[in-house]
Scaffold this active site. Structure first.
Site, short mmCIF file in Angstrom:
data_model
loop_
_atom_site.label_atom_id
_atom_site.label_comp_id
_atom_site.label_asym_id
_atom_site.label_seq_id
_atom_site.Cartn_x
_atom_site.Cartn_y
_atom_site.Cartn_z
N LYS A 42 6.87 7.86 -6.07
CA LYS A 42 6.98 7.48 -7.47
C LYS A 42 5.69 6.86 -8.01
O LYS A 42 5.44 6.84 -9.20
CB LYS A 42 8.10 6.43 -7.63
CG LYS A 42 9.45 6.89 -7.19
CD LYS A 42 10.45 5.70 -7.27
CE LYS A 42 11.75 6.04 -6.60
NZ LYS A 42 12.61 4.83 -6.52
N GLY A 43 4.88 6.33 -7.12
CA GLY A 43 3.77 5.47 -7.52
C GLY A 43 2.79 6.05 -8.52
O GLY A 43 2.15 5.33 -9.27
N ASP A 102 -4.04 3.81 1.57
CA ASP A 102 -4.13 2.62 2.40
C ASP A 102 -4.61 3.06 3.80
O ASP A 102 -5.80 3.22 4.03
CB ASP A 102 -2.73 1.99 2.41
CG ASP A 102 -2.64 0.65 3.11
OD1 ASP A 102 -3.68 0.12 3.52
OD2 ASP A 102 -1.52 0.13 3.26
N LYS A 130 -7.82 1.35 -0.53
CA LYS A 130 -7.97 0.20 0.38
C LYS A 130 -8.74 0.71 1.60
O LYS A 130 -8.17 0.92 2.67
CB LYS A 130 -6.59 -0.27 0.85
CG LYS A 130 -5.85 -1.15 -0.08
CD LYS A 130 -4.64 -1.73 0.67
CE LYS A 130 -3.62 -2.29 -0.28
NZ LYS A 130 -2.39 -2.69 0.42
N PHE A 151 -1.75 -6.76 -0.92
CA PHE A 151 -0.66 -5.92 -1.41
C PHE A 151 -0.58 -6.00 -2.92
O PHE A 151 -0.38 -7.07 -3.48
CB PHE A 151 0.67 -6.34 -0.77
CG PHE A 151 1.72 -5.29 -0.95
CD1 PHE A 151 1.80 -4.21 -0.08
CD2 PHE A 151 2.62 -5.37 -1.99
CE1 PHE A 151 2.75 -3.21 -0.26
CE2 PHE A 151 3.58 -4.39 -2.19
CZ PHE A 151 3.65 -3.31 -1.32
N ASP A 158 4.92 -0.55 -6.53
CA ASP A 158 6.07 -1.46 -6.43
C ASP A 158 5.99 -2.39 -5.24
O ASP A 158 5.27 -2.16 -4.27
CB ASP A 158 7.36 -0.65 -6.26
CG ASP A 158 7.47 -0.03 -4.86
OD1 ASP A 158 6.54 0.69 -4.47
OD2 ASP A 158 8.47 -0.30 -4.17
P1 IMP Z 1 -0.84 4.99 3.55
O1 IMP Z 1 -0.08 6.11 4.23
O2 IMP Z 1 -0.97 3.81 4.44
O3 IMP Z 1 -2.18 5.44 3.00
O4 IMP Z 1 0.08 4.44 2.41
C1 IMP Z 1 0.26 5.07 1.26
C2 IMP Z 1 1.47 4.57 0.50
O5 IMP Z 1 1.88 3.23 0.86
C3 IMP Z 1 1.10 4.51 -0.95
O6 IMP Z 1 1.25 5.76 -1.57
C4 IMP Z 1 2.03 3.43 -1.47
O7 IMP Z 1 3.27 4.02 -1.81
C5 IMP Z 1 2.21 2.48 -0.31
N1 IMP Z 1 1.30 1.33 -0.43
C6 IMP Z 1 0.20 1.05 0.32
N2 IMP Z 1 -0.39 -0.09 -0.07
C7 IMP Z 1 0.34 -0.54 -1.11
C8 IMP Z 1 0.22 -1.71 -1.96
O8 IMP Z 1 -0.68 -2.56 -1.85
N3 IMP Z 1 1.17 -1.83 -2.93
C9 IMP Z 1 2.19 -0.95 -3.10
N4 IMP Z 1 2.33 0.15 -2.34
C10 IMP Z 1 1.42 0.35 -1.34
MG MG Z 2 2.09 6.69 -3.20
#
Ligand code: IMP
Ligand code: MG
Length: 178
Positions: A42-43, A102, A130, A151, A158
């Site tokens: 959803k982000g 992230d 990040k 975060f 969210d």
């Molecule tokens: P990754 O697989 O670790 O790169 O994470 C990606 C997903 O984790 C993102 O698309 C977000 O939905 C969630 N996410 C990672 N960091 C944050 C944050 O700081 N706030 C909210 N959602 C996050």
């Molecule tokens: Mg996302």
């Protein structure tokens, strides 16, 4: 909603200006190409809505919903596809639009999955990066802002499904009582 518990990290105005800059780059790169924008829900919803309004190339939009196993603050790396694409991506130019990268685990799974369907090209645009948290190296073509290891919420992002409606990117000062 203005909340004393939220510290504003990136204001509405800064987001707006940066999106204009990103759109200039994307418009230049895709020039005469048709592009399929793939939003990862959803982000992405707010960022994608603002970004596409600045794009001048011929485009269509599709969405995927993926969820990663694990609790809400840590990505496990394994993804589950909740909603797949409706359009075929074979021989098409794809631009993935994400809210935040992230660890990179989610995105690298999505990219591998999409590559197996043989698109003409895949590029990635994320509002937030990040970088220091990266476990899996993914090449990101367009980055709105690099942020540290905190975060963040708002502008589509969210915490436990809340705060997506905020027009800015913020940090929760305390998660007590939420
Ligand atoms: P990754 O697989 O670790 O790169 O994470 C990606 C997903 O984790 C993102 O698309 C977000 O939905 C969630 N996410 C990672 N960091 C944050 C944050 O700081 N706030 C909210 N959602 C996050
Ligand atoms: Mg996302």
């Amino acid at each position: 909603m203005i909340d004393k518990n939220i510290h504003i990290l990136i204001s509405e105005g800064k987001i707006r200006n940066r999106i204009k800059e990103l759109a200039l780059e994307i418009n230049k790169d895709y020039n005469n190409k048709k592009v399929l924008i793939i939003g990862i829900l959803k982000g992405c919803f707010m960022f994608l809505a603002d970004l596409v309004r600045e794009l001048k190339c011929e485009l269509t939009i599709d969405f995927m919903i993926v969820s990663s196993y694990g609790d809400e603050m840590v990505t496990s790396g394994e993804i589950r596809i909740i909603k797949d694409l409706q359009e075929s991506i074979y021989k098409r130019h794809i631009l993935i639009v994400e809210d935040i990268v992230d660890t990179g685990l989610t995105l690298s799974h999505i990219v591998d999955y999409l590559k197996s369907r043989k698109p003409a090209s895949i590029r990635i645009c994320t509002l937030l990066d990040k970088k220091e948290m990266r476990i899996k190296d993914v090449k990101i073509d367009y980055v709105g802002f690099e942020i540290g290891n905190e975060f963040v919420i708002g502008y589509g992002l969210d915490y436990a499904q809340r705060f997506r409606e905020l027009p800015y990117i913020g940090v929760l000062r305390s998660k007590d009582g939420i």
